[in-house]
Design a protein around this motif. Structure first.
Motif, PDB file in Angstrom:
ATOM      1  N   THR A 170      -7.840   3.627   3.141  1.00  0.00           N
ATOM      2  CA  THR A 170      -7.421   5.010   3.377  1.00  0.00           C
ATOM      3  C   THR A 170      -5.959   5.075   3.800  1.00  0.00           C
ATOM      4  OG1 THR A 170      -7.978   5.071   5.739  1.00  0.00           O
ATOM      5  CG2 THR A 170      -9.754   5.596   4.182  1.00  0.00           C
ATOM      6  N   GLY A 171      -5.480   6.311   3.901  1.00  0.00           N
ATOM      7  CA  GLY A 171      -4.130   6.556   4.369  1.00  0.00           C
ATOM      8  C   GLY A 171      -4.111   7.694   5.360  1.00  0.00           C
ATOM      9  N   ILE A 172      -3.026   7.771   6.133  1.00  0.00           N
ATOM     10  CA  ILE A 172      -2.824   8.865   7.076  1.00  0.00           C
ATOM     11  C   ILE A 172      -1.356   9.269   7.050  1.00  0.00           C
ATOM     12  CG2 ILE A 172      -4.679   8.099   8.625  1.00  0.00           C
ATOM     13  CD1 ILE A 172      -2.366   7.216  10.590  1.00  0.00           C
ATOM     14  N   VAL A 173      -1.087  10.431   7.621  1.00  0.00           N
ATOM     15  CA  VAL A 173       0.283  10.866   7.844  1.00  0.00           C
ATOM     16  C   VAL A 173       0.611  10.600   9.308  1.00  0.00           C
ATOM     17  CG1 VAL A 173       1.857  12.830   7.869  1.00  0.00           C
ATOM     18  CG2 VAL A 173       0.109  12.660   6.086  1.00  0.00           C
ATOM     19  N   VAL A 205      -2.445   1.928  -5.406  1.00  0.00           N
ATOM     20  CA  VAL A 205      -1.839   3.175  -5.857  1.00  0.00           C
ATOM     21  C   VAL A 205      -2.410   4.380  -5.123  1.00  0.00           C
ATOM     22  CG1 VAL A 205      -1.506   4.687  -7.868  1.00  0.00           C
ATOM     23  CG2 VAL A 205      -1.354   2.199  -8.130  1.00  0.00           C
ATOM     24  N   VAL A 206      -1.496   5.218  -4.594  1.00  0.00           N
ATOM     25  CA  VAL A 206      -1.892   6.479  -3.976  1.00  0.00           C
ATOM     26  C   VAL A 206      -1.548   7.609  -4.951  1.00  0.00           C
ATOM     27  CG1 VAL A 206       0.305   6.788  -2.728  1.00  0.00           C
ATOM     28  CG2 VAL A 206      -1.769   7.952  -1.952  1.00  0.00           C
ATOM     29  N   THR A 207      -2.454   8.583  -5.033  1.00  0.00           N
ATOM     30  CA  THR A 207      -2.249   9.744  -5.896  1.00  0.00           C
ATOM     31  C   THR A 207      -1.918  10.950  -5.037  1.00  0.00           C
ATOM     32  OG1 THR A 207      -3.799   8.866  -7.533  1.00  0.00           O
ATOM     33  CG2 THR A 207      -3.310  11.228  -7.641  1.00  0.00           C
ATOM     34  N   CYS A 208      -0.793  11.583  -5.328  1.00  0.00           N
ATOM     35  CA  CYS A 208      -0.378  12.772  -4.583  1.00  0.00           C
ATOM     36  C   CYS A 208      -1.429  13.865  -4.775  1.00  0.00           C
ATOM     37  CB  CYS A 208       0.981  13.258  -5.068  1.00  0.00           C
ATOM     38  SG  CYS A 208       1.537  14.756  -4.222  1.00  0.00           S
ATOM     39  N   ASP A 226      -5.423  10.152  -2.362  1.00  0.00           N
ATOM     40  CA  ASP A 226      -6.460   9.137  -2.540  1.00  0.00           C
ATOM     41  C   ASP A 226      -5.823   7.798  -2.877  1.00  0.00           C
ATOM     42  OD1 ASP A 226      -8.620  10.862  -2.108  1.00  0.00           O
ATOM     43  OD2 ASP A 226      -8.608  11.526  -4.195  1.00  0.00           O
ATOM     44  N   LEU A 227      -6.298   6.740  -2.209  1.00  0.00           N
ATOM     45  CA  LEU A 227      -5.819   5.387  -2.445  1.00  0.00           C
ATOM     46  C   LEU A 227      -6.827   4.652  -3.309  1.00  0.00           C
ATOM     47  CD1 LEU A 227      -3.656   3.237  -1.711  1.00  0.00           C
ATOM     48  CD2 LEU A 227      -5.125   2.594   0.210  1.00  0.00           C
TER      49      LEU A 227
END
Length: 101
Positions: free
Chosen positions: A17-20, A60-63, A55-56
């Protein structure tokens, strides 16, 4: 002079996952890829979408706004090889995620 700044805890970024994370007036996107944390600019170069909310899949992450894709390791854009976003050096100390700013 650049220095490592604490931006999050390892508990904040679950695997896959990712976060800001915002610090020193800068918005970063942090991603946990197989236990390694990567930091990139949070702002998509296409229309300013928040990459940390994307989404990761693999590297690769998709905007979430318009589907542009970026490699979280290199900052390279999958859709437009001429486009690139900034990447940042990361180090983890205990549970602290620090980024070189």
């Amino acid at each position: 002079m650049a220095e490592f700044v604490r931006v999050a805890s390892t508990d904040d970024v679950k695997p896959g996952t990712g976060i800001v994370a915002e610090t020193n007036g800068k918005a970063l996107a942090l991603f946990n890829l197989d236990g390694t944390i990567y930091a990139i600019d949070n702002t998509c170069v296409h229309r300013g979408g928040p990459l940390g909310e994307g989404d990761l899949e693999g590297e690769v992450v998709t905007c979430p706004w318009h589907g542009w894709q970026f490699n979280v390791k290199t900052g390279g854009c999958v859709n437009n090889p001429a486009a690139k976003i900034d990447t940042y050096q990361v180090k983890v100390e205990g549970t602290d995620i620090k980024v070189l700013l």
